[in-house]
Design a protein around this motif. Structure first.
Motif, PDB file in Angstrom:
ATOM      1  N   GLY A 150      32.288   2.492  15.580  1.00  0.00           N
ATOM      2  CA  GLY A 150      31.024   2.747  15.653  1.00  0.00           C
ATOM      3  C   GLY A 150      30.122   1.238  15.237  1.00  0.00           C
ATOM      4  N   THR A 151      29.492   0.763  16.051  1.00  0.00           N
ATOM      5  CA  THR A 151      28.819  -0.589  15.868  1.00  0.00           C
ATOM      6  C   THR A 151      27.150  -0.524  15.914  1.00  0.00           C
ATOM      7  OG1 THR A 151      29.393  -1.500  17.991  1.00  0.00           O
ATOM      8  CG2 THR A 151      30.985  -1.801  16.346  1.00  0.00           C
ATOM      9  N   ARG A 156      27.064  -2.667  12.140  1.00  0.00           N
ATOM     10  CA  ARG A 156      26.936  -3.981  12.042  1.00  0.00           C
ATOM     11  C   ARG A 156      26.689  -4.767  10.668  1.00  0.00           C
ATOM     12  NH1 ARG A 156      25.145  -6.522  17.383  1.00  0.00           N
ATOM     13  NH2 ARG A 156      25.872  -4.980  18.972  1.00  0.00           N
ATOM     14  N   ILE A 157      26.084  -4.074   9.919  1.00  0.00           N
ATOM     15  CA  ILE A 157      25.725  -4.515   8.465  1.00  0.00           C
ATOM     16  C   ILE A 157      26.935  -4.440   7.800  1.00  0.00           C
ATOM     17  CG2 ILE A 157      24.508  -4.186   6.374  1.00  0.00           C
ATOM     18  CD1 ILE A 157      21.999  -2.939   8.246  1.00  0.00           C
ATOM     19  N   PHE A 158      27.965  -3.308   8.015  1.00  0.00           N
ATOM     20  CA  PHE A 158      29.182  -3.311   7.437  1.00  0.00           C
ATOM     21  C   PHE A 158      29.974  -4.410   7.690  1.00  0.00           C
ATOM     22  CE2 PHE A 158      33.497  -1.796   7.577  1.00  0.00           C
ATOM     23  CZ  PHE A 158      33.704  -1.384   6.124  1.00  0.00           C
ATOM     24  N   ILE A 159      29.907  -4.732   9.011  1.00  0.00           N
ATOM     25  CA  ILE A 159      30.806  -5.738   9.746  1.00  0.00           C
ATOM     26  C   ILE A 159      30.335  -7.173   9.067  1.00  0.00           C
ATOM     27  CG2 ILE A 159      30.998  -7.274  11.707  1.00  0.00           C
ATOM     28  CD1 ILE A 159      31.176  -4.496  13.396  1.00  0.00           C
ATOM     29  N   ASP A 160      29.018  -7.460   8.650  1.00  0.00           N
ATOM     30  CA  ASP A 160      28.659  -8.711   8.312  1.00  0.00           C
ATOM     31  C   ASP A 160      29.253  -8.718   6.968  1.00  0.00           C
ATOM     32  OD1 ASP A 160      27.492  -9.339  10.446  1.00  0.00           O
ATOM     33  OD2 ASP A 160      25.386  -8.745   9.783  1.00  0.00           O
ATOM     34  N   ILE A 161      29.082  -7.656   5.950  1.00  0.00           N
ATOM     35  CA  ILE A 161      29.541  -7.799   4.680  1.00  0.00           C
ATOM     36  C   ILE A 161      30.984  -7.997   4.757  1.00  0.00           C
ATOM     37  CG2 ILE A 161      29.947  -6.560   2.526  1.00  0.00           C
ATOM     38  CD1 ILE A 161      27.411  -4.886   3.263  1.00  0.00           C
ATOM     39  N   CYS A 162      31.811  -7.433   5.582  1.00  0.00           N
ATOM     40  CA  CYS A 162      33.348  -7.700   5.802  1.00  0.00           C
ATOM     41  C   CYS A 162      33.738  -9.075   6.063  1.00  0.00           C
ATOM     42  CB  CYS A 162      33.798  -6.770   6.714  1.00  0.00           C
ATOM     43  SG  CYS A 162      34.142  -4.850   6.070  1.00  0.00           S
ATOM     44  N   LYS A 163      32.733  -9.593   6.856  1.00  0.00           N
ATOM     45  CA  LYS A 163      33.108 -11.034   7.409  1.00  0.00           C
ATOM     46  C   LYS A 163      32.862 -12.194   6.349  1.00  0.00           C
ATOM     47  CE  LYS A 163      31.467 -12.180  11.514  1.00  0.00           C
ATOM     48  NZ  LYS A 163      30.325 -11.873  12.529  1.00  0.00           N
ATOM     49  N   GLY A 164      31.976 -11.748   5.450  1.00  0.00           N
ATOM     50  CA  GLY A 164      31.548 -12.513   4.294  1.00  0.00           C
ATOM     51  C   GLY A 164      32.795 -12.416   3.349  1.00  0.00           C
ATOM     52  N   LEU A 165      33.706 -11.294   3.287  1.00  0.00           N
ATOM     53  CA  LEU A 165      34.692 -11.374   2.526  1.00  0.00           C
ATOM     54  C   LEU A 165      35.843 -11.837   3.144  1.00  0.00           C
ATOM     55  CD1 LEU A 165      34.245  -7.513   1.330  1.00  0.00           C
ATOM     56  CD2 LEU A 165      33.678  -9.554  -0.092  1.00  0.00           C
ATOM     57  N   GLY A 166      35.824 -12.596   4.311  1.00  0.00           N
ATOM     58  CA  GLY A 166      36.632 -13.286   4.838  1.00  0.00           C
ATOM     59  C   GLY A 166      37.854 -12.424   5.459  1.00  0.00           C
ATOM     60  N   MET A 167      37.458 -11.284   5.935  1.00  0.00           N
ATOM     61  CA  MET A 167      38.159 -10.323   6.789  1.00  0.00           C
ATOM     62  C   MET A 167      38.250 -10.447   8.016  1.00  0.00           C
ATOM     63  SD  MET A 167      37.291  -6.822   4.360  1.00  0.00           S
ATOM     64  CE  MET A 167      38.898  -5.904   4.728  1.00  0.00           C
ATOM     65  N   LYS A 168      39.087  -9.996   8.720  1.00  0.00           N
ATOM     66  CA  LYS A 168      39.351 -10.036  10.281  1.00  0.00           C
ATOM     67  C   LYS A 168      38.816  -8.676  10.728  1.00  0.00           C
ATOM     68  CE  LYS A 168      42.281  -9.930  14.189  1.00  0.00           C
ATOM     69  NZ  LYS A 168      43.738  -9.963  14.961  1.00  0.00           N
ATOM     70  N   VAL A 169      37.702  -8.725  11.610  1.00  0.00           N
ATOM     71  CA  VAL A 169      37.020  -7.448  11.977  1.00  0.00           C
ATOM     72  C   VAL A 169      37.505  -6.934  13.557  1.00  0.00           C
ATOM     73  CG1 VAL A 169      34.850  -6.513  12.313  1.00  0.00           C
ATOM     74  CG2 VAL A 169      35.129  -7.881  10.440  1.00  0.00           C
ATOM     75  N   ILE A 170      37.882  -6.073  13.686  1.00  0.00           N
ATOM     76  CA  ILE A 170      38.252  -5.420  14.902  1.00  0.00           C
ATOM     77  C   ILE A 170      37.381  -4.279  15.026  1.00  0.00           C
ATOM     78  CG2 ILE A 170      40.597  -6.432  15.340  1.00  0.00           C
ATOM     79  CD1 ILE A 170      41.828  -3.628  14.694  1.00  0.00           C
ATOM     80  N   ALA A 171      36.967  -3.863  16.282  1.00  0.00           N
ATOM     81  CA  ALA A 171      35.782  -2.536  16.331  1.00  0.00           C
ATOM     82  C   ALA A 171      36.334  -1.964  17.641  1.00  0.00           C
ATOM     83  CB  ALA A 171      34.524  -3.232  16.261  1.00  0.00           C
ATOM     84  N   TYR A 172      35.756  -0.522  17.504  1.00  0.00           N
ATOM     85  CA  TYR A 172      35.854   0.322  18.666  1.00  0.00           C
ATOM     86  C   TYR A 172      34.460   0.821  18.882  1.00  0.00           C
ATOM     87  CZ  TYR A 172      36.412   4.420  22.034  1.00  0.00           C
ATOM     88  OH  TYR A 172      36.202   5.450  22.701  1.00  0.00           O
ATOM     89  N   SER A 177      28.808  -3.646  22.665  1.00  0.00           N
ATOM     90  CA  SER A 177      27.961  -4.845  22.808  1.00  0.00           C
ATOM     91  C   SER A 177      28.596  -6.034  22.185  1.00  0.00           C
ATOM     92  CB  SER A 177      26.602  -4.541  22.594  1.00  0.00           C
ATOM     93  OG  SER A 177      26.372  -4.310  21.375  1.00  0.00           O
ATOM     94  N   GLU A 178      28.393  -7.246  22.671  1.00  0.00           N
ATOM     95  CA  GLU A 178      29.225  -8.332  21.951  1.00  0.00           C
ATOM     96  C   GLU A 178      28.765  -8.725  20.649  1.00  0.00           C
ATOM     97  OE1 GLU A 178      29.951 -13.149  22.998  1.00  0.00           O
ATOM     98  OE2 GLU A 178      29.141 -11.809  24.409  1.00  0.00           O
ATOM     99  N   ILE A 179      29.635  -8.801  19.563  1.00  0.00           N
ATOM    100  CA  ILE A 179      29.134  -9.208  18.230  1.00  0.00           C
ATOM    101  C   ILE A 179      29.997 -10.385  17.818  1.00  0.00           C
ATOM    102  CG2 ILE A 179      29.113  -8.574  16.000  1.00  0.00           C
ATOM    103  CD1 ILE A 179      29.031  -5.543  16.484  1.00  0.00           C
ATOM    104  N   GLU A 180      29.450 -11.409  17.397  1.00  0.00           N
ATOM    105  CA  GLU A 180      30.211 -12.714  17.146  1.00  0.00           C
ATOM    106  C   GLU A 180      31.436 -12.514  16.214  1.00  0.00           C
ATOM    107  OE1 GLU A 180      29.220 -17.172  15.867  1.00  0.00           O
ATOM    108  OE2 GLU A 180      27.570 -16.129  16.075  1.00  0.00           O
TER     109      GLU A 180
END
Length: 344
Positions: A150-151, A156-172, A177-180
């Motif tokens: 669910g994006t 999307r906010i959850f994803i941004d935080i995880c990316k800030g932690l240096g995690m690899k993010v995959i999604a369904y 819609s495209e997310i950098e």
């Protein structure tokens, strides 16, 4: 406008009283949940205001309509507990679509951190003067893979935080819609690759019990599961089996499929009759919070303002921007809302 306000908590009264003087309305607060036994309390009101665990079945809807109430104001985003077939063409239903996506996303992160570093267990130990750290080993989030189901705004906010932690993010997402920096994959691939899975999707026919035994068996052994969305996304008995087999390494749950009997209430002096919930609470690697992910000052203010603005729009005959539509019998191209500002 007279508002019958059900399932009132102190924080509800405080946040709504902060704004009510700005509106031509009066609120009568009831601590009781809205259901067949309490719906009579709404008599002589113009609006019924309900929350996520109130009962809004055909019987309750019929009773509200019989009282002359034409507006049901939900002070929550979810509306799967409303019988829209009974409400259609009789009772307008408005909601608060997004009160604070940051609050929910941040709570999901808090559950992740607590489960990983076992701070909830460490707190209990040190309160008992036990400073032993055996059994509290966690892992680095950096470099781990998190699967996000669910994006929407929260996802999307959850994803941004995880990316800030240096995690690899995959999604369904059913409608991606495209997310950098995010790779969209099928559910099976997400289950197999994720060290952590976090649910941020609505409850629909397609997502009901999406986390069941079949899904769990596809997951990486020791996966962490986080659910701050809807309880019935997870088949709880299958989750317990996954915890017992250690396929699920830990679980953080802010929602539970049968939560309406317990969540938001104090049962500290009573035993829990729900055997499944009691079993969940017995696991040291399960952290359950009582549907509190939304509970920030900012979110409460947004809920109060949006709810009162929804009621004001109805009162003044304006467009009900947050009305939940059941269906358009003549098709979306002839939607009455475009002409009248409401579904009927």
């Amino acid at each position: 406008m007279k508002i019958a306000f059900f399932d009132t908590k102190p924080y509800d009264r405080q946040s709504f009283d902060q704004y009510i003087d700005q509106y031509d309305m009066k609120i009568k607060y009831f601590e009781s949940k809205l259901n067949e036994d309490t719906v009579a309390l709404a008599a002589h009101s113009d609006v019924a205001c309900a929350f996520v665990n109130d009962t809004l079945n055909e019987s309750v809807v019929n009773a509200l309509v019989d009282m002359g109430i034409k507006l049901l104001a939900l002070r929550c985003a979810g509306y799967n507990h409303v019988d829209f077939k009974a409400a259609y063409n009789r009772l307008h239903v408005v909601r608060v679509p997004a009160y604070s996506p940051y609050a929910v996303a941040e709570h999901a992160i808090a559950l992740m951190f607590s489960l990983n570093r076992k701070t909830h267990r460490a707190y209990v130990r040190t309160r008992d003067n036990n400073f032993n750290i055996n059994g509290l080993t966690g892992f680095d989030f950096h470099g781990k893979t998190v699967g996000v189901i669910g994006t929407g705004k929260i996802g999307r906010i959850f994803i941004d935080i995880c990316k800030g932690l240096g995690m690899k993010v995959i999604a369904y997402d059913m409608y991606p819609s495209e997310i950098e920096g995010v790779e969209f994959v099928e559910l099976a691939s997400l289950y197999q690759a994720s060290d952590i899975i976090s649910l941020h999707c609505p409850l629909t026919k397609e997502t009901h019990y999406m986390i069941d035994d079949h899904a769990i068996q596809q997951m990486k052994e020791g996966v962490m599961l986080i659910n701050t969305s809807r309880g019935a996304l997870v088949q709880t008995e299958h989750l317990i089996d996954g915890l017992k087999s250690k396929r699920i390494g830990s679980a953080g749950l802010d929602v539970y499929e049968e939560e309406s009997e317990y969540f938001f209430e104090d049962f500290s002096s009573e035993s829990i009759d729900d055997d499944i919930l009691a079993r969940l609470l017995s696991f040291s690697n399960v952290l359950v919070t009582s549907h509190q992910a939304f509970l920030t000052r900012e979110a409460l203010s947004n809920i109060a303002e949006t709810t009162l603005e929804n009621i004001k729009a109805y009162q003044e005959g304006k467009l009900l921007v947050n009305e939940v539509c059941y269906h358009c019998p003549e098709g979306p191209s002839k939607c009455k809302k475009k002409e009248t500002g409401r579904c009927w």
